[in-house]
Design a protein around this motif. Structure first.
Motif, PDB file in Angstrom:
ATOM      1  N   ASN A  13     119.714  23.106 -55.585  1.00 29.37           N
ATOM      2  CA  ASN A  13     118.613  22.556 -56.505  1.00 29.37           C
ATOM      3  C   ASN A  13     118.622  23.183 -57.878  1.00 29.37           C
ATOM      4  O   ASN A  13     118.329  22.577 -58.977  1.00 29.37           O
ATOM      5  CB  ASN A  13     117.155  22.836 -55.923  1.00 29.37           C
ATOM      6  N   SER A  52     119.088  21.321 -61.169  1.00 28.70           N
ATOM      7  CA  SER A  52     118.126  21.706 -62.659  1.00 28.70           C
ATOM      8  C   SER A  52     119.002  21.922 -63.839  1.00 28.70           C
ATOM      9  O   SER A  52     118.650  21.683 -64.700  1.00 28.70           O
ATOM     10  CB  SER A  52     117.355  22.720 -62.152  1.00 28.70           C
ATOM     11  N   LEU A  74     109.849  23.887 -52.846  1.00 27.10           N
ATOM     12  CA  LEU A  74     110.446  22.910 -53.854  1.00 27.10           C
ATOM     13  C   LEU A  74     109.513  21.920 -54.573  1.00 27.10           C
ATOM     14  O   LEU A  74     109.540  21.711 -55.687  1.00 27.10           O
ATOM     15  CB  LEU A  74     111.729  22.156 -53.126  1.00 27.10           C
TER      16      LEU A  74
END
Length: 329
Positions: free
Chosen positions: A82, A86, A162
């Motif tokens: 993740n 990003s 998250l």
């Protein structure tokens, strides 16, 4: 979903603002970039294109590796993938537009485009910060509470962490964007930067910016200092636990599991703090723009290398992925 919401808000608010306010009409800002010298533009174009492609390819490779290797289906690599996603989005909000402007020799960016770029830049910058903080907590649990790691860092908690990171990032970016929408701008619309940096945009406003400044300080404290404090507390406990380990090999193994993350944290906060201090010391907007390249481009580019070079699991998975692709061909 957040793209549609923010774009609709920008469009409606901008139309209303242009109808009601009696200020100079405008539709675009001018991004002065890193240099106004014509002979520097080809060099900047190829340099930033190279760095962007390396960043995109490196982080995409990390994502694919964690997806296709079942041994990496753990909380640590879930958050790492993740973070890589990003970083791809973070650099994609600024570099492609910069490259396009250099290529067509046009420094303009529309008002809506500037606000949209600003929104997503803030969103993914803050998402990076939250993910680094969550990853520090993950390492804390893994080293300080290894027997309860699986129970604590379960899929449900990972999903909630998250979701919380995304929610806080989206809300603060939206709030900052809405506060910029209330500002009116006069005739000086030149931004001494290669993207719509929010501080530079606010300085161009000819209306009261007090609320923007208050929100900026508040967000810096809430979304900057608190996550950093969480990282520091986590690593203080981690180092304390490592020091209690008697064997040298045990200490090395424990530290190796968080060495890559600690390197990325140091790089992220180090470059960000360096840019802040240098801009405060020089008061030179162009120098600040050049320094900001470190955390907007260089840091996301180096992250995949740090994890692939320092992490045995990633290196093994990369070799396996390359071997599989080569064998299939």
């Amino acid at each position: 979903m957040s793209v549609c919401i923010f774009y609709c808000i920008v469009q409606d608010s901008h139309t209303s603002y242009m109808e009601q306010e009696n200020h100079t009409q405008f539709s675009e800002f001018i991004l002065l970039g890193l240099s106004e010298e014509a002979e520097m533009q080809p060099l900047l174009f190829w340099l930033f294109l190279f760095m962007y492609l390396i960043t995109f390819a490196g982080n995409l490779l990390i994502i694919l590796t964690t997806l296709f290797d079942s041994h990496l289906h753990t909380p640590m690599y879930f958050f790492l993938s993740n973070l890589s996603f990003s970083d791809i989005c973070f650099t994609s909000t600024t570099i492609p537009k910069m490259l396009l402007n250099i290529h067509i020799q046009n420094k303009s960016i529309t008002y809506k485009g500037c606000l949209t770029q600003m929104y997503f830049f803030i969103l993914f910058a803050e998402l990076d910060i939250f993910l680094l903080s969550v990853m520090a907590y993950d390492r804390f649990v893994a080293i300080c509470h290894p027997l309860h790691y699986t129970a604590i860092m379960n899929p449900h908690l990972c999903g909630l962490l998250l979701l919380a990171s995304w929610t806080l990032s989206v809300l603060d970016a939206l709030l900052r964007g809405l506060l910029v929408l209330r500002l009116s701008f006069c005739t000086d619309l030149e931004i001494p930067h290669f993207f719509c940096e929010i501080n530079q945009v606010i300085q161009l406003a000819c209306s009261d910016t007090l609320l923007n400044v208050i929100e900026m300080y508040f967000a810096t404290g809430l979304l900057g200092i608190i996550p950093l404090s969480g990282i520091i507390v986590s690593y203080s406990h981690i180092f304390s636990s490592i020091l209690r380990i008697t064997s040298t090999s045990g200490k090395y193994k424990a530290f190796s599991t968080c060495g890559s993350h600690l390197s990325i944290v140091s790089l992220c906060y180090g470059t960000g703090l360096g840019v802040y201090l240098s801009s405060a010391a020089t008061q030179n907007s162009r120098a600040s723009a050049i320094a900001s390249v470190m955390y907007t481009v260089v840091t996301p580019m180096l992250n995949p290398f740090i994890y692939s070079l320092r992490n045995k699991d990633i290196k093994r998975a990369l070799k396996s992925l390359v071997s599989t692709v080569t064998f299939n061909e």
